[in-house]
Design a protein around this motif. Structure first.
Motif, PDB file in Angstrom:
ATOM      1  N   UNK A 174       0.848  -0.670  -0.016  1.00 15.66           N
ATOM      2  CA  UNK A 174       0.067  -0.604   0.153  1.00 15.66           C
ATOM      3  C   UNK A 174       0.948   1.027   0.153  1.00 15.66           C
ATOM      4  N   UNK A 175       1.506   0.927   0.512  1.00 14.49           N
ATOM      5  CA  UNK A 175       2.993   2.794   1.219  1.00 14.49           C
ATOM      6  C   UNK A 175       3.937   2.620  -0.615  1.00 14.49           C
ATOM      7  N   UNK A 176       4.013   1.395  -0.990  1.00 18.81           N
ATOM      8  CA  UNK A 176       4.621   1.462  -2.347  1.00 18.81           C
ATOM      9  C   UNK A 176       3.232   2.407  -3.468  1.00 18.81           C
ATOM     10  N   UNK A 177       2.685   1.894  -3.950  1.00 16.50           N
ATOM     11  CA  UNK A 177       1.659   2.212  -4.722  1.00 16.50           C
ATOM     12  C   UNK A 177       0.541   3.566  -4.324  1.00 16.50           C
ATOM     13  N   UNK A 178       1.196   3.642  -2.818  1.00 14.57           N
ATOM     14  CA  UNK A 178       0.635   5.460  -2.745  1.00 14.57           C
ATOM     15  C   UNK A 178       1.990   6.240  -3.250  1.00 14.57           C
ATOM     16  N   UNK A 197       7.839  13.856   5.114  1.00 12.12           N
ATOM     17  CA  UNK A 197       6.308  12.753   5.740  1.00 12.12           C
ATOM     18  C   UNK A 197       6.971  11.174   5.315  1.00 12.12           C
ATOM     19  N   UNK A 198       7.320  11.523   4.170  1.00 10.20           N
ATOM     20  CA  UNK A 198       7.676   9.792   3.495  1.00 10.20           C
ATOM     21  C   UNK A 198       8.601   9.031   4.131  1.00 10.20           C
ATOM     22  N   UNK A 199      10.103  10.108   4.586  1.00 13.51           N
ATOM     23  CA  UNK A 199      10.810   9.300   5.199  1.00 13.51           C
ATOM     24  C   UNK A 199       9.809   9.251   5.797  1.00 13.51           C
ATOM     25  N   UNK A 206      10.301   0.510   8.652  1.00 16.55           N
ATOM     26  CA  UNK A 206      11.499  -0.239   8.992  1.00 16.55           C
ATOM     27  C   UNK A 206      11.369  -0.706  10.251  1.00 16.55           C
ATOM     28  N   UNK A 207      11.009  -0.005  11.335  1.00 11.74           N
ATOM     29  CA  UNK A 207      10.861  -0.463  12.497  1.00 11.74           C
ATOM     30  C   UNK A 207      10.083  -1.312  12.963  1.00 11.74           C
ATOM     31  N   UNK A 267      12.330   1.601  -1.665  1.00  8.62           N
ATOM     32  CA  UNK A 267      12.840   3.385  -0.970  1.00  8.62           C
ATOM     33  C   UNK A 267      14.005   2.984  -2.086  1.00  8.62           C
ATOM     34  N   UNK A 268      15.010   3.019  -2.666  1.00  4.99           N
ATOM     35  CA  UNK A 268      16.339   3.551  -2.213  1.00  4.99           C
ATOM     36  C   UNK A 268      15.863   4.217  -3.802  1.00  4.99           C
ATOM     37  N   UNK A 269      15.481   4.061  -4.824  1.00  2.82           N
ATOM     38  CA  UNK A 269      15.215   3.835  -6.475  1.00  2.82           C
ATOM     39  C   UNK A 269      13.991   5.115  -5.829  1.00  2.82           C
ATOM     40  N   UNK A 270      13.130   4.713  -5.007  1.00  2.32           N
ATOM     41  CA  UNK A 270      12.112   6.190  -5.408  1.00  2.32           C
ATOM     42  C   UNK A 270      12.689   7.396  -4.463  1.00  2.32           C
ATOM     43  N   UNK A 271      14.035   7.314  -3.744  1.00  2.00           N
ATOM     44  CA  UNK A 271      14.139   8.184  -2.360  1.00  2.00           C
ATOM     45  C   UNK A 271      15.072   8.905  -3.636  1.00  2.00           C
TER      46      UNK A 271
END
Length: 922
Positions: A174-178, A197-199, A206-207, A267-271
């Motif tokens: 869901x987070x990736x789709x968002x 906010x996304x970070x 991750x936690x 996340x690395x690619x998205x960031x």
């Protein structure tokens, strides 16, 4: 928890799983669906380690009755979902129930054996025959340690852990789709806030992943197999007990680990893309600010283009230009910094590499334009200032001359020496005034390379008249003093001539009298007169040449008679071919309509025709009947009347050019017609019709005849035109050929237009289609919301463009397989740009096949690459023509509303003011 059955982990001698039904006095009261759920769950746990799992059931009924045992066997036979290998039954131990069991089982054995492989055992020791004691729990005489309550605790923990892993996977998805689908805002602070906010959400997830991993490792430790130091027997017993659960938890932990790796990679690619997007947005913002500032400076320097005003006003403009030049230096330094920043982004492999390079090229181009425009404006103002200085000096020269004339009255000079001195003064003045006297407007315009304004022209003419006045007066004065010095007699007093007398005296002025003061006006008059005479002579000469040519042609007619006869023969041959093929074409249409179309309404042929084909007549044949009526009743007769008059062929086509539009309707229906033919071509109806008509070719060949005929006309007209040069009706024949070629283009364009899918509205409202073709298109960075899926769009999109009178339509050609897919394309509508908001840039650096189409003040920019330069220039020509027509209509409309004046000069200047340039050419 009701202890209906349990899976201890033990295995039979053939490695089949053991499911134990312990003593349970309430078993007969438990519903079958509950037993089925328990058995389904237990067998599913076993299958996790192998798809071909078999099962052995131990049914402990030593303290039960035969009736209860029988019910238990029946429920198990109905509810067991797996591959049942064996059912071992520990029968009741009491004497009475054992007797009932033996008797009941003997009579029911065949029924049970058909459904279940049942073995009745008298005691626990009998189990050892089928199962090793290490695979049996202690209550059954074995050594396998099993605690049912602990097993339930472990299974709950495992199931909860599996549910947690599933929920975690859903949260990550869901987070990736968002991230992928959320639209981004159009201001930098909001973008930075969203990134923060996304970070934060990423670190929270991750936690959560870390916590889930820790939970799984604790559970896995509780299920670990004993170490190698433990006794072998203990390890084997424990292995069967926990091996399946351990593998399940380990598999879930592996799944969590894989999810974490994939999530970190995403996340690395998205960031990285988000950082690049933020960099691109800042770069684009800097670019837009620079463009606005450059355009502001260009507009300010354009305001200095007015060449009117006095020398003081020109000085003021030069001072303003110097200030603009100083501001431009700071702006150019900013532009160089932004270009350097763009190169760094490109060197770091930014995803929008093409767009960044394009923006850098645009900045260089705008910087060069700014530098060149300021330089050109400085040169222009300097030359205008120099011109004003010359005019000022010329006026001073006139004033000095008038002062000298006023002080040299001839009657005051009685001696020869005084006259000679006055003559020298006059000669010195004329020598000093020579540069001003000899200047004319054309020379000034050529020297200073400016377009003289009407105000400057009036000033120059005024000064020129004044100089001519002074020159004439000095010449008269000079002549008087010479007479005085030569004859030493009292001179006649000369009066300075007035301006009108001076103008009248020029009529008799000839080139041989031109002296020091020969003026621009006299040269113009003589040049104009000579030019007129030369034109008259040339006109007479041309007439004589033409007359001479006619005489030569008439004298050579007899020698070219044979050649004319040959052309007449070829002309008649082509005309006969046109008429004969027209007759054959009409007969073929009639045959098809009568032998196929009419037969579809014949009841005797219904048995040979599929039911669905009966209602497809109009689709299969289109408007062929309409075409036949036109050719048979009208056009063929008109062509036959041209047998003895070839000059009528052109008008024959032109008078009926509107009728030929019916072919467009036929061609547009052709794909649907071919689809029906392909589906039903093998049916007996068509074969029978072909047999009756004795046709060698099928119906599809005759359905193609109208398309072939409309193409054949232009070929025959070309041949006829080739042999009709110099004949009557040649121009009309040429016009007829152009009409048929336009018709073919119109039909072809309409075939493409009907293939457009997805356009909301009526395409006909966009006006006439001018052109269409395939291009590679890049989309420039646009203002407003941007989606993540648009980030990687730096590769060219293949688009098919349709140019209408009122819009440009962008479509994507759909790739379809099957017969006819290449002949009848299909397009998906993508975008539409209204022509009243479109502009073009004709050249893009790096490729001479590219040009820009921008929309709504460059809010949207499309870089278009044509297949070759010729296609590009053709499109640019048509787009320019449309834009010019729009501007002319807009100018006329505004003039009617706001300015009813009819003065040509006023209208011309107004047209220039109201015609903003909507295309640029670097």
């Amino acid at each position: 928890m009701q202890d209906i059955a349990f899976l201890s982990g033990g295995r039979g001698k053939e490695n089949d799983w053991i499911i134990t039904f312990p003593e349970n006095c309430n078993f007969r009261c438990i519903p079958e669906e509950v037993i089925a759920k328990v058995l389904t769950y237990l067998t599913s746990l076993a299958r996790q380690n192998g798809s071909d799992s078999r099962f052995t059931i131990i049914l402990d009924r030593r303290l039960d009755t035969w009736s209860s045992l029988k019910i238990s066997l029946q429920k198990i036979s109905v509810s067991f979902p797996g591959n049942l290998h064996l059912v071992l039954v520990l029968r009741p131990t009491s004497f009475l129930q054992r007797t009932f069991t033996d008797i009941g089982f003997r009579f029911s054995q065949e029924d049970f054996m058909l459904k279940l492989p049942v073995v009745m055992l008298s005691s626990v020791s009998d189990l050892l025959t089928y199962i090793d004691d290490k695979q049996l729990t202690p209550e059954l005489g074995g050594t396998l340690q099993y605690c049912h309550s602990e097993w339930i605790i472990f299974r709950n923990a495992i199931e909860n852990f599996a549910l947690t892993v599933k929920e975690m996977a859903q949260m990550l998805q869901s987070f990736g789709t968002e991230l992928a689908e959320t639209e981004l805002p159009d201001d930098i602070p909001s973008i930075e806030e969203i990134l923060a906010v996304r970070a934060e959400r990423y670190h929270m997830l991750k936690n959560d992943i870390t916590a889930v991993t820790k939970e799984g490792k604790i559970l896995l430790t509780s299920l670990e197999v004993p170490s190698a130091e433990d006794p072998v027997g203990s390890r084997l017993e424990h292995r069967h007990h926990v091996n399946g659960d351990w593998q399940t938890v380990n598999k879930l932990l592996t799944q969590v680990h894989d999810m974490e790796i994939a999530f970190d990679g995403f996340w690395e690619k998205h960031q990285l893309k988000m950082q690049q997007y933020l960099q691109l947005w800042k770069f684009e913002q800097d670019f837009q600010e620079l463009v606005s500032e450059v355009e502001l400076l260009l507009n300010q320097q354009a305001e200095l283009a007015d060449v009117t005003g006095n020398i003081g006003q020109v000085k003021q403009k030069i001072k303003k230009l110097e200030n603009l030049d100083e501001n431009s230096q700071d702006l150019l330094a900013k532009a160089r910094f932004v270009i350097l920043h763009g190169h760094r982004l490109a060197a770091n492999h930014h995803y929008a590499l093409d767009l960044i390079c394009q923006r850098c090229n645009e900045l260089r181009y705008l910087s060069d334009i700014l530098v060149n425009e300021i330089k050109a404006r400085r040169i222009q103002l300097s030359r205008i200032f120099k011109m004003h200085k010359l005019l000022q000096q010329a006026r001073q020269c006139c004033d000095e001359g008038e002062c000298l004339l006023a002080n040299q009255e001839i009657d005051k000079f009685q001696s020869k020496e005084d006259a000679q001195k006055a003559l020298r003064d006059i000669e010195n003045f004329l020598e000093m005034a020579l540069p001003f006297i000899n200047y004319d407007p054309d020379t000034l315009q050529y020297e200073f390379d400016v377009i003289l304004s009407p105000e400057l022209k009036v000033q120059m003419q005024t000064v020129q008249l004044k100089l001519e006045h002074i020159r004439s007066a000095f010449e008269n004065q000079q002549a008087g003093f010479r007479n005085l010095t030569d004859k030493n007699m009292k001179p006649v007093e000369f009066v300075v001539p007035a301006s009108d007398n001076l103008m009248r005296s020029r009529a008799s002025f000839s080139p041989k009298h031109v002296g020091v003061g020969y003026s621009f006006f006299q040269a113009c008059k003589l040049f104009s007169k000579g030019k007129k005479t030369w034109r008259q002579n040339q006109s007479n000469l041309k007439i004589e040449v033409v007359h001479d040519g006619r005489e030569k042609r008439s004298s050579g007619q007899s020698s070219s008679l044979d050649n004319d006869n040959t052309l007449d023969v070829l002309q008649n041959h082509v005309l006969n071919e046109l008429i004969q093929t027209e007759r054959v074409y009409v007969r073929e249409l009639f045959t098809v309509l009568l032998g196929y179309r009419a037969e579809m309404d014949n009841p005797e042929m219904f048995d040979l025709m599929p039911p669905l084909l009966r209602n497809k007549k109009d689709v299969l044949f289109g408007n062929m009947a309409e075409i036949y009526e036109f050719h048979n009743n009208i056009f063929l007769n008109s062509l036959e009347n041209c047998v003895d008059a070839p000059e009528r062929v052109g008008p024959c086509f032109l008078e009926r050019k509107d009728d030929f539009q019916m072919y467009a309707k036929y061609c547009q229906n052709k794909p649907r017609s071919e689809a029906i033919w392909k589906k039903y071509s093998e049916c007996a109806f068509f074969q029978e019709c072909q047999r009756k008509l004795k046709h060698r070719l099928g119906l599809d060949s005759y359905l193609l005849k109208p398309v072939q005929r409309i193409t054949k006309y232009q070929l025959l007209l070309k041949e006829l035109l080739k042999y009709s040069k110099g004949c009557r009706g040649f121009e009309q024949l040429k016009e007829a050929l152009d009409t048929m070629l336009d018709l073919l283009k119109s039909v072809n364009d309409s075939m493409h237009q009907i293939a457009i899918n997805g356009y909301i509205g009526n395409l006909n409202e966009l006006g006439k289609m001018i052109m269409q073709g395939a291009f590679s298109v890049w989309t420039g960075h646009k203002k407003g919301a941007t989606k993540m899926k648009d980030f990687a769009r730096f590769k060219p999109m293949q688009r098919h463009l349709f140019l209408y009178e009122k819009a440009i339509v962008f479509c994507k050609r759909r790739v379809e397989s099957g017969e006819g897919s290449d002949r009848y394309p299909s397009y998906s509508f993508k975008h539409c740009l209204k022509m009243d908001e479109v502009g073009i840039t004709e050249y893009v650096k790096g490729d001479n096949r590219k040009f820009e189409i921008w929309y709504a003040g460059k809010e949207e920019v499309y870089i278009v690459q044509a297949p070759n330069v010729d296609v590009k220039m053709t499109w640019l020509k048509e787009i320019r023509s449309i834009l010019l027509k729009q501007q002319e209509l807009l100018t006329v409309k505004k003039r009617k509303q706001h300015n009813p004046l009819t003065d040509p000069d006023h209208l011309s200047s107004q047209r220039n003011d109201e015609n903003p340039k909507r295309w640029s050419c670097p």
